[in-house]
Enzyme design. Structure first.
Site, PDB file in Angstrom:
ATOM      1  CB  CYS A   1      17.880  32.681  10.301  1.00 34.66           C
ATOM      2  SG  CYS A   1      18.842  32.354   8.703  1.00 34.66           S
TER       3      CYS A   1
ATOM      4  CG  ASP B   1      12.005  14.751  14.335  1.00 34.99           C
ATOM      5  OD1 ASP B   1      13.373  14.756  13.738  1.00 34.99           O
ATOM      6  OD2 ASP B   1      11.864  15.469  15.321  1.00 34.99           O
TER       7      ASP B   1
ATOM      8  CB  CYS C   1      12.158  33.221   8.946  1.00 36.53           C
ATOM      9  SG  CYS C   1      11.990  33.065   7.076  1.00 36.53           S
TER      10      CYS C   1
ATOM     11  CB  CYS D   1      17.279  37.480   3.817  1.00 35.90           C
ATOM     12  SG  CYS D   1      16.769  37.480   5.771  1.00 35.90           S
TER      13      CYS D   1
ATOM     14  CB  CYS E   1      17.543  30.756  13.544  1.00 35.52           C
ATOM     15  SG  CYS E   1      17.304  28.934  13.949  1.00 35.52           S
TER      16      CYS E   1
ATOM     17  CB  CYS F   1      17.073  28.226  20.997  1.00 36.26           C
ATOM     18  SG  CYS F   1      17.256  30.169  20.451  1.00 36.26           S
TER      19      CYS F   1
END
Length: 345
Positions: free
Chosen positions: A195, A135, A249, A192, A245, A242
């Site tokens: 999210c 990352d 799921c 779906c 989302c 946050c």
């Protein structure tokens, strides 16, 4: 040299021994569709102020653009699943809601340590060269993880694991070995859109696309200076990141709480009281958040976020603390204090 199947088996066994929860292999390549998605993101400037995303897009597009010797990519995941739904805190207006991943120790340190241990074993074992990433480099971790069979990139643009839901940290190892690739995981989002519907700031222009400038995670962590007023009320009590989302799921029904103690919420970061955070000076901020990813945003940005949460709390008991910060040295803190004062008055 052992047979390909034997190499893979040994690599996977070692990965699990070191504490990784998922393992997969893909070739060091990305599809034209992935590259097109990156370029659209940059062309529309959906990276907001994160200029490095545009500047290093060439390296992110293809693993070999970052390291020409790369032939295969070993993708690994660590489960950081929370014990409870983080959205339960959103109704507790006097409490700070901190993103699940930041409630424990900095995941970069733990995952990088495991990747390096894995690398120290791989290099002499197979006489190869490699590079490890977690990352902090222009690596397309999520597309590569999907290609390696760890899960798929959901409509919220994050990874969805069939075993751990949306709660995984990813690590990547680029290697000059030619390894047998796993089959990519198919997208199982179907119709779906939970999210997307859950996002409080409408940060998804359409499924599988994110506008960072509207994302609360970006705004509370990366954005410098005052946060645009249109987002301050929707932030609620979210002071760092946050999870809405991710938490929405449906695949999280298969998730499980992380067994890694380092990822468990520190007592002081599990629903902390806003009044205990807003008065932190630089020294106390660094002490409280030592070893935490929160430390990197600095005291000023952090207190700015806490003041927005206080402004949304409807609790006039915070007014004395807010008024004190009207004379703060940081402009973004003063601006946030003025806004909170107006909201509470």
């Amino acid at each position: 040299m052992p047979a390909d199947a034997d190499i893979r088996e040994r690599l996977e066994a070692k990965a699990f021994e070191l504490g990784f929860d998922q393992f997969g292999i893909t070739e060091a390549a990305t599809s034209e569709q992935i590259v097109a998605g990156f370029r659209k993101f940059v062309e529309l400037k959906r990276y907001a102020s994160m200029e490095w995303m545009a500047e290093r897009i060439h390296q992110r597009e293809h693993p070999q653009n970052l390291w020409p010797e790369a032939k295969s990519v070993i993708m690994l995941a660590v489960n950081y699943g929370p014990k409870d739904d983080p959205r339960l805190l959103l109704d507790k207006k006097d409490r700070a809601n901190i993103s699940v991943y930041a409630r424990g120790k900095d995941y970069h340190d733990l995952v990088k340590k495991r990747l390096k241990a894995f690398a120290r074993w791989i290099v002499p074992e197979f006489n190869c060269d490699l590079k490890v990433f977690v990352d902090t480099a222009p690596v397309p971790e999520k597309p590569l993880a999907a290609a390696a069979g760890l899960g798929w990139q959901g409509k919220h643009t994050n990874m969805v694991s069939p075993e751990f839901g949306s709660w995984v940290f990813l690590g990547a190892i680029y290697t000059d070995m030619e390894l047998p690739a796993d089959n990519p995981h198919r997208d199982q989002c179907g119709s779906c859109s939970a999210c997307i519907a859950a996002c409080p700031t409408d940060a998804f222009p359409q499924p599988y696309e994110l506008d960072a400038a509207r994302c609360i995670s970006y705004l509370t962590i990366e954005h410098k200076g005052p946060i645009p007023e249109e987002f301050r009320k929707p932030m609620g009590n979210r002071i760092y990141g946050c999870d809405d989302c991710l938490a929405a799921c449906p695949w999280n029904k298969f998730a499980q709480a992380s067994s890694e103690a380092a990822f468990h919420a520190r007592v002081e970061l599990n629903a902390p009281e806003l009044g205990d955070l807003v008065g932190l000076d630089d020294k106390s901020f660094r002490e409280v958040f030592s070893g935490s990813p929160i430390k990197r945003i600095g005291r000023d940005r952090f207190v700015r976020n806490v003041l927005y949460a206080i402004g949304n709390s409807a609790n006039k008991a915070y007014l004395p603390q807010v008024r004190t910060l009207l004379a703060d040295d940081a402009e973004e803190v003063v601006d946030a204090a003025q806004w909170a004062l107006e909201e509470l008055s």
